[in-house]
Design a protein around this motif. Structure first.
Motif, PDB file in Angstrom:
ATOM      1  N   THR A 157      10.723  -4.833   0.716  1.00 38.19           N
ATOM      2  CA  THR A 157      10.375  -3.417   0.641  1.00 38.19           C
ATOM      3  C   THR A 157       9.221  -3.241  -0.346  1.00 38.19           C
ATOM      4  O   THR A 157       9.203  -3.846  -1.411  1.00 38.19           O
ATOM      5  N   ILE A 158       8.253  -2.396   0.035  1.00 35.67           N
ATOM      6  CA  ILE A 158       7.067  -2.181  -0.785  1.00 35.67           C
ATOM      7  C   ILE A 158       6.751  -0.689  -0.827  1.00 35.67           C
ATOM      8  O   ILE A 158       6.771  -0.014   0.204  1.00 35.67           O
ATOM      9  N   ASP A 159       6.468  -0.191  -2.010  1.00 39.22           N
ATOM     10  CA  ASP A 159       6.006   1.186  -2.175  1.00 39.22           C
ATOM     11  C   ASP A 159       4.527   1.219  -1.784  1.00 39.22           C
ATOM     12  O   ASP A 159       3.678   0.666  -2.480  1.00 39.22           O
ATOM     13  N   ALA A 160       4.223   1.859  -0.653  1.00 36.97           N
ATOM     14  CA  ALA A 160       2.849   1.865  -0.148  1.00 36.97           C
ATOM     15  C   ALA A 160       1.876   2.507  -1.126  1.00 36.97           C
ATOM     16  O   ALA A 160       0.695   2.137  -1.186  1.00 36.97           O
ATOM     17  N   SER A 161       2.345   3.461  -1.918  1.00 33.74           N
ATOM     18  CA  SER A 161       1.459   4.192  -2.829  1.00 33.74           C
ATOM     19  C   SER A 161       0.961   3.331  -3.986  1.00 33.74           C
ATOM     20  O   SER A 161      -0.050   3.659  -4.614  1.00 33.74           O
ATOM     21  N   THR A 162       1.657   2.240  -4.283  1.00 31.92           N
ATOM     22  CA  THR A 162       1.242   1.366  -5.392  1.00 31.92           C
ATOM     23  C   THR A 162       0.839  -0.031  -4.921  1.00 31.92           C
ATOM     24  O   THR A 162       0.502  -0.883  -5.731  1.00 31.92           O
ATOM     25  N   PHE A 163       0.862  -0.259  -3.614  1.00 31.27           N
ATOM     26  CA  PHE A 163       0.654  -1.608  -3.077  1.00 31.27           C
ATOM     27  C   PHE A 163      -0.698  -2.200  -3.470  1.00 31.27           C
ATOM     28  O   PHE A 163      -0.769  -3.346  -3.932  1.00 31.27           O
ATOM     29  N   ILE A 164      -1.783  -1.448  -3.277  1.00 32.63           N
ATOM     30  CA  ILE A 164      -3.105  -1.993  -3.569  1.00 32.63           C
ATOM     31  C   ILE A 164      -3.248  -2.307  -5.052  1.00 32.63           C
ATOM     32  O   ILE A 164      -3.828  -3.336  -5.436  1.00 32.63           O
ATOM     33  N   SER A 165      -2.701  -1.463  -5.901  1.00 34.70           N
ATOM     34  CA  SER A 165      -2.742  -1.724  -7.342  1.00 34.70           C
ATOM     35  C   SER A 165      -2.021  -3.021  -7.679  1.00 34.70           C
ATOM     36  O   SER A 165      -2.516  -3.835  -8.465  1.00 34.70           O
ATOM     37  N   TYR A 166      -0.850  -3.223  -7.066  1.00 40.76           N
ATOM     38  CA  TYR A 166      -0.110  -4.464  -7.304  1.00 40.76           C
ATOM     39  C   TYR A 166      -0.867  -5.676  -6.760  1.00 40.76           C
ATOM     40  O   TYR A 166      -0.883  -6.744  -7.382  1.00 40.76           O
ATOM     41  N   MET A 167      -1.490  -5.527  -5.589  1.00 37.55           N
ATOM     42  CA  MET A 167      -2.250  -6.637  -5.015  1.00 37.55           C
ATOM     43  C   MET A 167      -3.417  -7.025  -5.918  1.00 37.55           C
ATOM     44  O   MET A 167      -3.768  -8.199  -6.036  1.00 37.55           O
ATOM     45  N   ASN A 168      -4.015  -6.040  -6.556  1.00 33.55           N
ATOM     46  CA  ASN A 168      -5.154  -6.317  -7.431  1.00 33.55           C
ATOM     47  C   ASN A 168      -4.733  -6.906  -8.767  1.00 33.55           C
ATOM     48  O   ASN A 168      -5.446  -7.743  -9.338  1.00 33.55           O
ATOM     49  N   LEU A 191      -1.261  -8.004  -9.626  1.00 32.94           N
ATOM     50  CA  LEU A 191      -0.138  -8.948  -9.606  1.00 32.94           C
ATOM     51  C   LEU A 191      -0.198  -9.776  -8.328  1.00 32.94           C
ATOM     52  O   LEU A 191       0.784  -9.939  -7.613  1.00 32.94           O
ATOM     53  N   LYS A 192      -1.381 -10.284  -8.052  1.00 34.40           N
ATOM     54  CA  LYS A 192      -1.644 -10.942  -6.774  1.00 34.40           C
ATOM     55  C   LYS A 192      -0.706 -12.117  -6.502  1.00 34.40           C
ATOM     56  O   LYS A 192      -0.201 -12.275  -5.385  1.00 34.40           O
ATOM     57  N   SER A 193      -0.452 -12.956  -7.498  1.00 35.20           N
ATOM     58  CA  SER A 193       0.367 -14.147  -7.259  1.00 35.20           C
ATOM     59  C   SER A 193       1.808 -13.780  -6.904  1.00 35.20           C
ATOM     60  O   SER A 193       2.423 -14.409  -6.034  1.00 35.20           O
ATOM     61  N   TYR A 194       2.346 -12.731  -7.560  1.00 34.10           N
ATOM     62  CA  TYR A 194       3.712 -12.304  -7.236  1.00 34.10           C
ATOM     63  C   TYR A 194       3.757 -11.692  -5.842  1.00 34.10           C
ATOM     64  O   TYR A 194       4.640 -12.006  -5.039  1.00 34.10           O
ATOM     65  N   MET A 195       2.818 -10.823  -5.522  1.00 32.81           N
ATOM     66  CA  MET A 195       2.792 -10.203  -4.203  1.00 32.81           C
ATOM     67  C   MET A 195       2.621 -11.253  -3.123  1.00 32.81           C
ATOM     68  O   MET A 195       3.238 -11.175  -2.060  1.00 32.81           O
TER      69      MET A 195
END
Length: 312
Positions: free
Chosen positions: A115-126, A128-132
């Motif tokens: 499950t992923i919160d779409a509103s914060t996904f890009i921020s996490y990808m930028n 916390l890339k290794s975890y994502m």
């Protein structure tokens, strides 16, 4: 019969507990009234009340991951006799580490869902890339929650497919309704006589072309990329493309296409080129197809300011 294990991953408050509740409230899923055990390694905003658990033939336990060993599993198995098990990982537990944990005989992992919160996904990808990368890499199903009209499903999808092409993706809006994926959410015009793909849109184009080859067959196109590889024994074909950093600097993936109809001897490896030509679907010989760019014009060009491919 083995106890079927469903593993739920994602950050805190991304919707993991809600997913379990909604699944067990689905009359079709629970038609057999199987005994369910829910194992949580974190507690979020949503919880399971005793009345709710009783009404859904379920039990819930909270553990530290360090406790989760064969002895503890045997104890839980004896205490609850589950027929199906939901394991809710917390955001700090490595999915790879969990998958290395040996389950007891009779417990079988059948699905990993994220499950992923779409509103914060890009921020996490930028940030916390290794975890994502890890939670996307191992999952079979991605559930994007809190999708709204300002969030591009194309961007969400392309970031996922760059890491895990096989993952099923579901979009849930803020009203908790499933939304369809709009394949027309593209930043370039597919109806133009010649599609000019900007450097910023290269990743979006590539992932769309990979999934929708027929849309691009016999299309005129202009793309820009690096001369990545020569093709042995072919003097008129080469690999043009870029690299995507899907996890970290040590994990680079080629996002590339074969170009043919050029004089490779006059070109330099690692130089950047602009190629105009026609895309054609070509049989690989194994029942699958790929797109090849038949060049009509080629010229050197400057490398973009940021050479790595992004999908947003």
């Amino acid at each position: 019969m083995p106890a079927l294990v469903y593993v739920i991953t994602g950050f805190l408050d991304s919707g993991k507990t809600s997913l379990i509740k909604e699944t067990l409230e689905d009359a079709e899923f629970t038609a057999d009234n199987n005994k369910t055990l829910i194992i949580q390694f974190e507690e979020g905003e949503v919880s399971f009340s005793k009345d709710w658990l009783d009404s859904h033939n379920a039990d819930s336990v909270s553990l530290n991951f360090e406790e989760f060993n064969e002895e503890k599993m045997e104890e839980l198995n004896k205490q609850f006799s589950p027929q199906q098990i939901f394991i809710e990982l917390n955001g700090l537990i490595s999915v790879e580490q969990f998958l290395k944990t040996k389950l007891i005989k009779g417990w079988l992992i059948v699905q990993i869902l994220t499950t992923i919160d779409a509103s914060t996904f890009i921020s996490y990808m930028n940030n916390l890339k290794s975890y994502m990368y890890e939670i996307i890499k191992y999952t079979q199903t991605i559930i994007f929650n809190r999708v709204d009209k300002n969030i591009s499903k194309r961007i969400l999808r392309n970031n996922i497919k760059a890491v895990n092409r096989e993952a099923q993706i579901i979009y849930i809006n803020k009203e908790n309704k499933v939304e369809n994926y709009d394949i027309n959410d593209l930043p370039f015009d597919l109806t133009s006589n010649c599609i000019d793909i900007s450097n910023d849109d290269y990743g979006l184009w590539y992932m769309d072309a990979l999934e929708n080859m027929s849309r691009y067959n016999n299309k005129q196109i202009i793309i820009r990329g690096k001369f990545l590889e020569k093709i042995e024994k072919l003097q008129h074909s080469f690999i043009l493309g870029r690299y995507a950093m899907v996890c970290c600097a040590n994990d680079m993936q080629q996002i590339a296409i074969t170009v043919t109809g050029v004089n490779v001897s006059q070109m330099k490896l690692n130089d950047w080129y602009e190629v105009e030509g026609t895309l054609r679907s070509v049989d690989r010989g194994d029942g699958s197809s790929t797109l090849v760019l038949y060049a009509s014009k080629i010229q050197t060009t400057l490398a973009p300011q940021y050479e790595f491919v992004e999908f947003n």
